[in-house]
Every structure is written in C-alpha cells, then in structure tokens.
Scaffold this motif. Structure first.
Motif, mmCIF file in Angstrom:
data_model
loop_
_atom_site.group_PDB
_atom_site.id
_atom_site.type_symbol
_atom_site.label_atom_id
_atom_site.label_comp_id
_atom_site.label_asym_id
_atom_site.label_seq_id
_atom_site.Cartn_x
_atom_site.Cartn_y
_atom_site.Cartn_z
ATOM 1 N N MET A 367 -11.860 2.039 -0.616
ATOM 2 C CA MET A 367 -13.604 1.826 -0.140
ATOM 3 C C MET A 367 -13.644 0.014 -0.105
ATOM 4 O O MET A 367 -13.523 -0.804 0.864
ATOM 5 C CB MET A 367 -14.558 2.762 -0.090
ATOM 6 C CG MET A 367 -13.182 3.835 0.679
ATOM 7 S SD MET A 367 -15.096 5.379 0.504
ATOM 8 C CE MET A 367 -16.408 3.965 1.784
ATOM 9 N N LEU A 368 -13.643 -0.007 -0.969
ATOM 10 C CA LEU A 368 -13.463 -1.610 -1.836
ATOM 11 C C LEU A 368 -12.246 -2.810 -1.219
ATOM 12 O O LEU A 368 -12.993 -3.652 -0.599
ATOM 13 C CB LEU A 368 -13.407 -1.305 -3.075
ATOM 14 C CG LEU A 368 -15.330 -0.771 -4.164
ATOM 15 C CD1 LEU A 368 -15.430 -0.745 -4.948
ATOM 16 C CD2 LEU A 368 -16.406 -2.050 -3.214
ATOM 17 N N GLY A 369 -11.425 -1.795 -1.409
ATOM 18 C CA GLY A 369 -9.864 -3.002 -0.351
ATOM 19 C C GLY A 369 -10.849 -3.230 0.518
ATOM 20 O O GLY A 369 -10.407 -4.335 1.407
ATOM 21 N N LEU A 370 -10.792 -2.420 1.479
ATOM 22 C CA LEU A 370 -10.802 -2.459 2.748
ATOM 23 C C LEU A 370 -12.379 -3.038 3.376
ATOM 24 O O LEU A 370 -11.955 -4.103 3.868
ATOM 25 C CB LEU A 370 -11.291 -0.756 3.546
ATOM 26 C CG LEU A 370 -11.658 -1.112 5.062
ATOM 27 C CD1 LEU A 370 -10.497 -1.910 5.890
ATOM 28 C CD2 LEU A 370 -11.986 0.201 5.274
ATOM 29 N N LEU A 371 -13.383 -3.238 2.219
ATOM 30 C CA LEU A 371 -14.443 -4.148 2.720
ATOM 31 C C LEU A 371 -14.057 -5.566 2.223
ATOM 32 O O LEU A 371 -14.465 -6.537 3.247
ATOM 33 C CB LEU A 371 -15.554 -3.751 1.274
ATOM 34 C CG LEU A 371 -16.717 -4.533 1.701
ATOM 35 C CD1 LEU A 371 -18.017 -5.189 2.575
ATOM 36 C CD2 LEU A 371 -17.804 -4.503 0.006
ATOM 37 N N VAL A 407 -4.125 -4.532 -1.870
ATOM 38 C CA VAL A 407 -3.779 -4.048 -3.106
ATOM 39 C C VAL A 407 -4.027 -3.396 -3.804
ATOM 40 O O VAL A 407 -3.850 -2.700 -4.690
ATOM 41 C CB VAL A 407 -2.284 -5.358 -2.978
ATOM 42 C CG1 VAL A 407 -1.511 -5.041 -3.902
ATOM 43 C CG2 VAL A 407 -1.245 -5.883 -1.665
ATOM 44 N N LEU A 408 -5.662 -4.428 -4.106
ATOM 45 C CA LEU A 408 -5.753 -3.970 -5.925
ATOM 46 C C LEU A 408 -6.558 -2.313 -5.365
ATOM 47 O O LEU A 408 -6.646 -1.676 -6.045
ATOM 48 C CB LEU A 408 -6.852 -5.276 -5.459
ATOM 49 C CG LEU A 408 -6.019 -6.662 -6.377
ATOM 50 C CD1 LEU A 408 -7.311 -7.770 -6.825
ATOM 51 C CD2 LEU A 408 -5.566 -6.221 -7.724
ATOM 52 N N GLY A 409 -6.850 -2.517 -4.405
ATOM 53 C CA GLY A 409 -7.793 -1.237 -4.084
ATOM 54 C C GLY A 409 -6.952 0.332 -4.381
ATOM 55 O O GLY A 409 -6.867 1.827 -5.036
ATOM 56 N N LEU A 410 -6.121 0.054 -2.937
ATOM 57 C CA LEU A 410 -4.649 0.543 -3.789
ATOM 58 C C LEU A 410 -4.384 1.271 -4.673
ATOM 59 O O LEU A 410 -3.935 2.237 -4.993
ATOM 60 C CB LEU A 410 -3.182 0.516 -2.458
ATOM 61 C CG LEU A 410 -3.754 0.212 -1.131
ATOM 62 C CD1 LEU A 410 -2.574 -0.111 -0.524
ATOM 63 C CD2 LEU A 410 -4.464 1.817 -0.228
ATOM 64 N N ILE A 411 -3.866 0.000 -5.409
ATOM 65 C CA ILE A 411 -3.266 0.104 -7.008
ATOM 66 C C ILE A 411 -3.942 1.039 -7.891
ATOM 67 O O ILE A 411 -4.075 1.467 -8.837
ATOM 68 C CB ILE A 411 -2.840 -1.057 -7.114
ATOM 69 C CG1 ILE A 411 -1.416 -2.164 -6.551
ATOM 70 C CG2 ILE A 411 -2.792 -1.089 -8.925
ATOM 71 C CD1 ILE A 411 -1.620 -3.345 -6.622
ATOM 72 N N SER A 412 -5.196 -0.050 -7.347
ATOM 73 C CA SER A 412 -5.948 1.196 -8.754
ATOM 74 C C SER A 412 -6.819 2.564 -8.550
ATOM 75 O O SER A 412 -6.300 3.971 -9.260
ATOM 76 C CB SER A 412 -7.519 0.893 -8.721
ATOM 77 O OG SER A 412 -7.768 -1.191 -8.628
ATOM 78 N N ALA A 413 -6.448 2.877 -7.013
ATOM 79 C CA ALA A 413 -6.301 4.642 -6.344
ATOM 80 C C ALA A 413 -5.613 5.201 -6.859
ATOM 81 O O ALA A 413 -6.232 6.379 -7.819
ATOM 82 C CB ALA A 413 -6.946 4.978 -5.000
ATOM 83 N N MET A 414 -4.469 4.592 -7.046
ATOM 84 C CA MET A 414 -3.641 5.796 -7.229
ATOM 85 C C MET A 414 -3.182 5.585 -8.801
ATOM 86 O O MET A 414 -3.413 7.167 -8.840
ATOM 87 C CB MET A 414 -1.856 5.366 -7.086
ATOM 88 C CG MET A 414 -1.357 4.794 -5.323
ATOM 89 S SD MET A 414 -0.347 3.985 -5.215
ATOM 90 C CE MET A 414 -0.468 2.337 -5.534
#
Length: 459
Positions: A367-371, A407-414
């Motif tokens: 969500m922060l990545g989307l922000l 990218v950072l949001g996805l990498i952090s979430a996984m």
C-alpha cells in the motif's frame, strides 16, 4: 502815405531779392558737393569693377588650364581603359583555353582528388577522437595539408596519407607504455604512466581513463567497470604474456555510460521518503520474523526434549501443560479438560505473539508502494505542467520514484508474507502438539476414572 507804402514795398522786394540770392548760392554749393561726391564714388566703383574684372579673367584662365589638364587625363584614362579591356579579353580567352587544357590533362584526377580528400577527412576525424593521438600522430600534418588543400595533392602528401593509414593500423594492435598528462579530481595536471591497449583504451594505476582530444589530457571515469584492469595487473601484456583483459569495444562510450547506471543505493534514494519508510517497515518485519522464528525454534526443541521426559515438566509450553495436569489431576475429566484447554489457549497466544503485526506490515508495504507510485505520478504531471514533455529527463525523477516505491513495496511484502506463513505454520504445529498431548492426558485421566468406577462397582 503812398510814399511810405512804396518805400516799404521797395524794402520788402530788396529783402526778398537778397534772400533768393542767398538760397541760390546755397543751392549751387550743395549741388557742387553732391556732384563731387558722385564723381568720387564713380571713380571708386570703376576701380573696384576693374579689380573684379581682373579677378574674373584670372579665374577663367585658371579654369581653362584645369579643364585642359582634365581633358588630357581623360584621354590617358580612356587609353588605359581600352588597353585593360583588350588585356581582359585576352586573359579571358587564355583562361578559357587553359581551363580546357587543364580539363583534358587532368582527366579523372578530379574524382581521385575528391576521394583522397574525403578519406583524409575521415582519417583526420578518426585520429582526433582516437587515443592513438597520444603517441601516434607523426603523419597527421600531411593529412591536415590534404584536407586544407584546394589543388591536387602532391606525391609527398599522398605518401604521407598512406603512411598515416599504416601508422594507425599498426597502433590499433600495439600494447605500449606511454606517459600522458592527467587531470585529477582536484583539477591539478601532472604526468602519469599508462598502457595503451591498441585503440580501445588507456589504463593507469586508477583503471581506465578517458582521453580528451581537444585538451590533449586524460581524466578518470566517474565509475569503473567490475573487475576492470589497472596498470599493475596488465604489466604482463607488455612482455608478451597472454592475459584476459576487459576492454570497451566502443572505445570509451560504454565506460562513459557506466556513470549513468544507478547502483542499489541510487535506486533506493530515487524512492524518496516513501521508499525509506518501506525499507524501515521491511527491517522491522524481518526483525520480528527473526526473533519469533528463533523463539519458536527454541520452543520446538524444548518440546521435543520434554516429550522424551514427560515425567519431569520443564519451562516450556508442554511442560507447563503437564504442570497444569499435575495440579489439576484430582478434578473430574470435564474440569481437567477445560483447565488444559485454557492452558493451551494461553500458550497459543504466546506462540502467535508478533505474527499479527508481521501480517499487518506485509499488507502495509505494497500500500505504501502504491502511495509512492501516486506521489511520483503527481510530481511527474507537475513537471509536465511547468516544463512540458519535450525532455524525458525532466520527468525521469517522478517516474523513477513511482516505479521504485512500487518495487520496494512488493519486495518488502513478499518476504514478510513468506515469513508470516512459515511462522504461523510453526506455531500451528506446536499448538497441535500441545492439543494432542492435552487430549491424550484427558483420555488417560478418563480411562483411569472408568477403571476406578469399575473397581468401585465390583467391590
């Protein structure tokens, strides 16, 4: 009476006659003065007119002399014009004849000159850009003379052009040690040793350096390639040894582009504040996962040890459940089951501690990545509004922020989702062991109660 009157008249006539005589005398005198004055003025005007007439005659004589001189000069100039016109006509005819003679004598040499000059220009451009200019430019003056020439090149010039081609061909295969002027990061200029790898690159003790043809100096690249050579590593090439060396086939273009390739820290910085927040969340989530994973691993080991020695409850979830059984085994089966269920639920709370926060952080990161993506696109549109979309570099900052934060949001979430799944499975496995042991304890206690009741009935 009459005599007096006659006398008076006579006297009056006499007086009048005297007055008239005096007036005539005065008038005659004034007339003489005016005549004399007029005669004098006439004489003066006559003398002045004579002087002016003499001046006019002198001027007329001078002008006639000037006219005669100019007429003579006009005749001479006309003669010169006629002579030059005749000479110009002869020159035109001779020039036309010579041009025709030159065309017949040169034949196809004009086309040859065009080809030679074009090749000389290409060679000059190559030499000006090539690093071989540092030590291989002996025949460059001959090339420059052919490029600047307006006539057919001479044989020495053609020989110099051929020698320059041969020199550059030999230089492209040479590995030689040279000294070049080097400008360091502080702007100071000094001589350094370098190895020229043909026409592909210059290597100093700092690695590859860029050749500046206009300043005739070398400067360091902003970024060196991985495993790039330095002067000490390629000294064996000078002695003829075989050695593998990374070179730039584009002769410096790819090395210059390395400065524009961002590394990991540059990409993180392009994510802005949102990127740092996502990385902080990732660090917190990984720390929680590491701590809880370590705790669950220790608990699992203690439970395994407790299963081997159930008679001595220890400080672990299974030991505490066994302790509850020891304290509550005098109760009936229903009460004991509730007590054990309560103990299992308490242990489950401790086992799943931190996992909900880990799950929340895993959901918060994308969500922060989307922000960050939305923020970057807003910034991009603001830049387009101010400067237009003619230069993509102006919009690169906002687009980079949008993509990097995603990218950072996805990498952090996984990894956090993976860690949450693994830790939840471990906690669930431990909870199943505790429930299984609790059920076994309750079943054992129920069997004991049934046996006791049977014995009591038999007795």
């Amino acid at each position: 009476m009459l005599s007096y009157r006659h006398l008076y008249r006579s006297i009056a006539l006499f007086i009048l006659s005297q007055v008239s005589l005096a007036g005539l005398v005065s008038y005659s005198y004034a007339t003489d003065q005016l005549v004399n004055k007029a005669v004098q003025q006439q004489k003066q005007e006559s003398r002045h007119n004579d002087q002016r007439e003499a001046g006019f005659k002198q001027t007329e004589k001078s002008l006639k002399a000037t006219r005669n001189t100019l007429a003579n000069e006009k005749i001479k100039l006309q003669q010169q014009i006629d002579s030059l016109s005749a000479q110009f006509s002869d020159n035109e005819s001779q020039l036309s004849h010579l041009e025709e003679k030159l065309r017949l004598e040169t034949g196809s040499l004009g086309e040859v000159f065009g080809v030679v000059r074009q090749n000389a220009k290409n060679l000059q451009s190559y030499i000006n850009r090539s690093i071989t200019q540092a030590d291989r430019h002996q025949y460059s003056p001959a090339v420059e003379a052919i490029v600047a020439a307006k006539t057919l090149p001479s044989l020495p010039q053609l020989h110099g052009l051929w020698q320059s081609f041969a020199e550059q061909i030999r230089a492209s295969e040479e590995i030689s040690r040279i000294r070049v002027p080097f400008i360091d990061h502080s702007g100071e200029k000094h001589q350094v040793e370098a190895v020229r790898l043909g026409a592909f690159g210059l290597v100093t003790s700092q690695g590859y350096v860029a050749w500046e043809p206009h300043k005739q100096v070398v400067m360091s690249y902003l970024k060196q390639p991985e495993d790039g050579p330095v002067l000490g590593q390629i000294s064996g090439l000078l002695s003829g040894q075989t050695q593998v060396v990374r070179i730039d086939p584009s002769k410096g273009a790819l090395l210059a582009q390395l400065a524009n390739v961002p590394d990991l820290m540059d990409r993180v910085k392009s994510g802005g504040v949102v990127g740092y927040i996502i990385l902080t969340i990732l660090a917190i989530g990984l720390l929680i996962a590491l701590v809880r994973g370590t705790i669950l691993l220790v608990i699992r080991q203690k439970i395994k040890a407790q299963l081997r020695h159930p008679e001595t409850p220890g400080n672990n979830p299974l030991g505490r459940i066994l302790g509850v059984y020891d304290q509550e085994k005098h109760r009936n089966v229903e009460a004991l089951e509730l007590r054990l269920l309560e103990a299992v639920m308490d242990e489950q709370v401790h086992l799943e501690k931190g996992l909900s926060m880990l799950k929340l952080l895993a959901a918060l990161a994308p969500m922060l990545g989307l922000l960050g993506t939305v923020t970057g696109m807003i910034e991009t549109f603001q830049v387009i509004t101010q400067f237009g979309n003619g230069d993509p570099k102006v919009m690169a900052g906002g687009i980079s922020m949008a993509l990097v934060t995603t990218v950072l949001g996805l990498i952090s979430a996984m990894p956090m989702l993976l860690a949450h799944n693994i830790l939840s499975s471990q906690a669930e496995s431990i909870r199943m062991i505790l429930e299984k042991q609790g059920i076994a304890i309750v079943a054992t206690q129920a069997e004991k109660d049934i046996v006791a009741e049977t014995r009591a009935q038999v007795a």
